[in-house]
Design a protein around this motif. Structure first.
Motif, PDB file in Angstrom:
ATOM      1  N   GLY A  99     -64.150  29.222 -38.285  1.00  0.00           N
ATOM      2  CA  GLY A  99     -64.027  27.862 -37.896  1.00  0.00           C
ATOM      3  C   GLY A  99     -65.033  27.550 -36.912  1.00  0.00           C
ATOM      4  O   GLY A  99     -65.869  26.397 -37.051  1.00  0.00           O
ATOM      5  N   ARG A 100     -65.542  28.416 -36.175  1.00  0.00           N
ATOM      6  CA  ARG A 100     -66.442  28.174 -34.975  1.00  0.00           C
ATOM      7  C   ARG A 100     -67.722  27.975 -35.839  1.00  0.00           C
ATOM      8  O   ARG A 100     -68.571  26.982 -35.484  1.00  0.00           O
ATOM      9  CB  ARG A 100     -66.512  29.228 -33.894  1.00  0.00           C
ATOM     10  CG  ARG A 100     -65.272  28.960 -33.086  1.00  0.00           C
ATOM     11  CD  ARG A 100     -65.390  30.067 -32.043  1.00  0.00           C
ATOM     12  NE  ARG A 100     -65.669  31.483 -32.236  1.00  0.00           N
ATOM     13  CZ  ARG A 100     -64.585  32.160 -32.647  1.00  0.00           C
ATOM     14  NH1 ARG A 100     -63.249  31.721 -32.282  1.00  0.00           N
ATOM     15  NH2 ARG A 100     -64.578  33.572 -32.836  1.00  0.00           N
ATOM     16  N   GLU A 101     -68.149  28.765 -36.745  1.00  0.00           N
ATOM     17  CA  GLU A 101     -69.549  29.099 -37.461  1.00  0.00           C
ATOM     18  C   GLU A 101     -69.676  27.720 -38.194  1.00  0.00           C
ATOM     19  O   GLU A 101     -70.530  27.025 -38.293  1.00  0.00           O
ATOM     20  CB  GLU A 101     -69.493  30.176 -38.273  1.00  0.00           C
ATOM     21  CG  GLU A 101     -70.993  30.302 -38.997  1.00  0.00           C
ATOM     22  CD  GLU A 101     -72.017  30.392 -38.010  1.00  0.00           C
ATOM     23  OE1 GLU A 101     -73.099  29.814 -38.353  1.00  0.00           O
ATOM     24  OE2 GLU A 101     -72.095  31.087 -36.901  1.00  0.00           O
ATOM     25  N   GLU A 132     -58.927  33.334 -40.556  1.00  0.00           N
ATOM     26  CA  GLU A 132     -59.756  32.463 -39.745  1.00  0.00           C
ATOM     27  C   GLU A 132     -60.500  33.165 -38.446  1.00  0.00           C
ATOM     28  O   GLU A 132     -60.292  34.390 -38.565  1.00  0.00           O
ATOM     29  CB  GLU A 132     -58.769  31.333 -39.372  1.00  0.00           C
ATOM     30  CG  GLU A 132     -59.903  29.926 -38.912  1.00  0.00           C
ATOM     31  CD  GLU A 132     -60.925  29.879 -39.720  1.00  0.00           C
ATOM     32  OE1 GLU A 132     -62.123  29.837 -39.073  1.00  0.00           O
ATOM     33  OE2 GLU A 132     -61.007  29.761 -41.001  1.00  0.00           O
ATOM     34  N   PHE A 163     -61.120  24.605 -37.832  1.00  0.00           N
ATOM     35  CA  PHE A 163     -61.906  24.790 -36.413  1.00  0.00           C
ATOM     36  C   PHE A 163     -61.006  25.432 -35.318  1.00  0.00           C
ATOM     37  O   PHE A 163     -61.419  26.211 -34.921  1.00  0.00           O
ATOM     38  CB  PHE A 163     -62.162  23.317 -36.168  1.00  0.00           C
ATOM     39  CG  PHE A 163     -63.199  22.563 -36.835  1.00  0.00           C
ATOM     40  CD1 PHE A 163     -64.303  23.255 -37.694  1.00  0.00           C
ATOM     41  CD2 PHE A 163     -63.575  21.054 -36.568  1.00  0.00           C
ATOM     42  CE1 PHE A 163     -65.151  22.645 -38.322  1.00  0.00           C
ATOM     43  CE2 PHE A 163     -64.422  20.693 -37.405  1.00  0.00           C
ATOM     44  CZ  PHE A 163     -65.339  21.186 -38.022  1.00  0.00           C
ATOM     45  N   SER A 164     -59.649  25.086 -35.118  1.00  0.00           N
ATOM     46  CA  SER A 164     -58.937  25.560 -34.278  1.00  0.00           C
ATOM     47  C   SER A 164     -58.322  26.732 -34.543  1.00  0.00           C
ATOM     48  O   SER A 164     -57.742  27.430 -33.738  1.00  0.00           O
ATOM     49  CB  SER A 164     -57.711  24.658 -34.213  1.00  0.00           C
ATOM     50  OG  SER A 164     -56.758  24.478 -34.902  1.00  0.00           O
ATOM     51  N   SER A 201     -63.802  33.412 -36.185  1.00  0.00           N
ATOM     52  CA  SER A 201     -65.314  32.788 -36.002  1.00  0.00           C
ATOM     53  C   SER A 201     -65.662  31.953 -37.194  1.00  0.00           C
ATOM     54  O   SER A 201     -66.462  31.241 -37.124  1.00  0.00           O
ATOM     55  CB  SER A 201     -66.101  34.125 -36.025  1.00  0.00           C
ATOM     56  OG  SER A 201     -66.038  35.067 -37.142  1.00  0.00           O
ATOM     57  N   ARG A 219     -68.017  24.806 -37.805  1.00  0.00           N
ATOM     58  CA  ARG A 219     -68.274  23.667 -36.890  1.00  0.00           C
ATOM     59  C   ARG A 219     -69.989  23.568 -36.561  1.00  0.00           C
ATOM     60  O   ARG A 219     -70.491  22.614 -36.386  1.00  0.00           O
ATOM     61  CB  ARG A 219     -67.554  23.635 -35.439  1.00  0.00           C
ATOM     62  CG  ARG A 219     -67.586  22.381 -34.625  1.00  0.00           C
ATOM     63  CD  ARG A 219     -66.952  22.823 -33.517  1.00  0.00           C
ATOM     64  NE  ARG A 219     -65.462  22.800 -33.561  1.00  0.00           N
ATOM     65  CZ  ARG A 219     -64.538  21.628 -33.717  1.00  0.00           C
ATOM     66  NH1 ARG A 219     -65.250  20.450 -33.609  1.00  0.00           N
ATOM     67  NH2 ARG A 219     -63.484  21.768 -33.663  1.00  0.00           N
ATOM     68  N   VAL A 220     -70.515  24.698 -36.254  1.00  0.00           N
ATOM     69  CA  VAL A 220     -72.014  24.659 -35.958  1.00  0.00           C
ATOM     70  C   VAL A 220     -72.632  24.278 -36.992  1.00  0.00           C
ATOM     71  O   VAL A 220     -73.747  23.420 -37.001  1.00  0.00           O
ATOM     72  CB  VAL A 220     -72.313  26.237 -35.533  1.00  0.00           C
ATOM     73  CG1 VAL A 220     -73.943  26.241 -35.412  1.00  0.00           C
ATOM     74  CG2 VAL A 220     -71.731  26.531 -34.137  1.00  0.00           C
TER      75      VAL A 220
END
Length: 79
Positions: free
Chosen positions: A12-14, A8, A42-43, A10, A16-17
């Motif tokens: 999760g961040r991607e 994991e 995400f986390s 980036s 979320r976007v």
């Protein structure tokens, strides 16, 4: 989730976007996971499996599967 997790970070961040206005419940359902599993991705607590990456590709229509590419790159770097 399944056992074939990839690393994991980036991802999760991607994810979320990319979800934009979708609720977590709707997104999780479409990805075939629980809301809790989605929150863990995400986390960074959980890794996205290759199967979930494939579903994300289908959900977002991202040809070339950037999800799998991010996962494979993270696996190579040992993250």
């Amino acid at each position: 989730m399944k056992e074939d997790f990839a690393t994991e970070g980036s991802v999760g961040r991607e994810l979320r976007v990319m979800l934009g206005n979708l609720t977590e419940e709707t997104a999780a359902s479409r990805l075939g996971i629980t809301k809790e599993e989605l929150e863990q991705i995400f986390s960074g607590e959980s890794k996205m499996s290759k199967e979930v990456a494939r579903r994300a590709r289908e959900l977002f229509g991202t040809g070339g599967s950037p999800w799998l590419e991010m996962i494979e790159e993270a696996e190579k770097s040992g993250k």
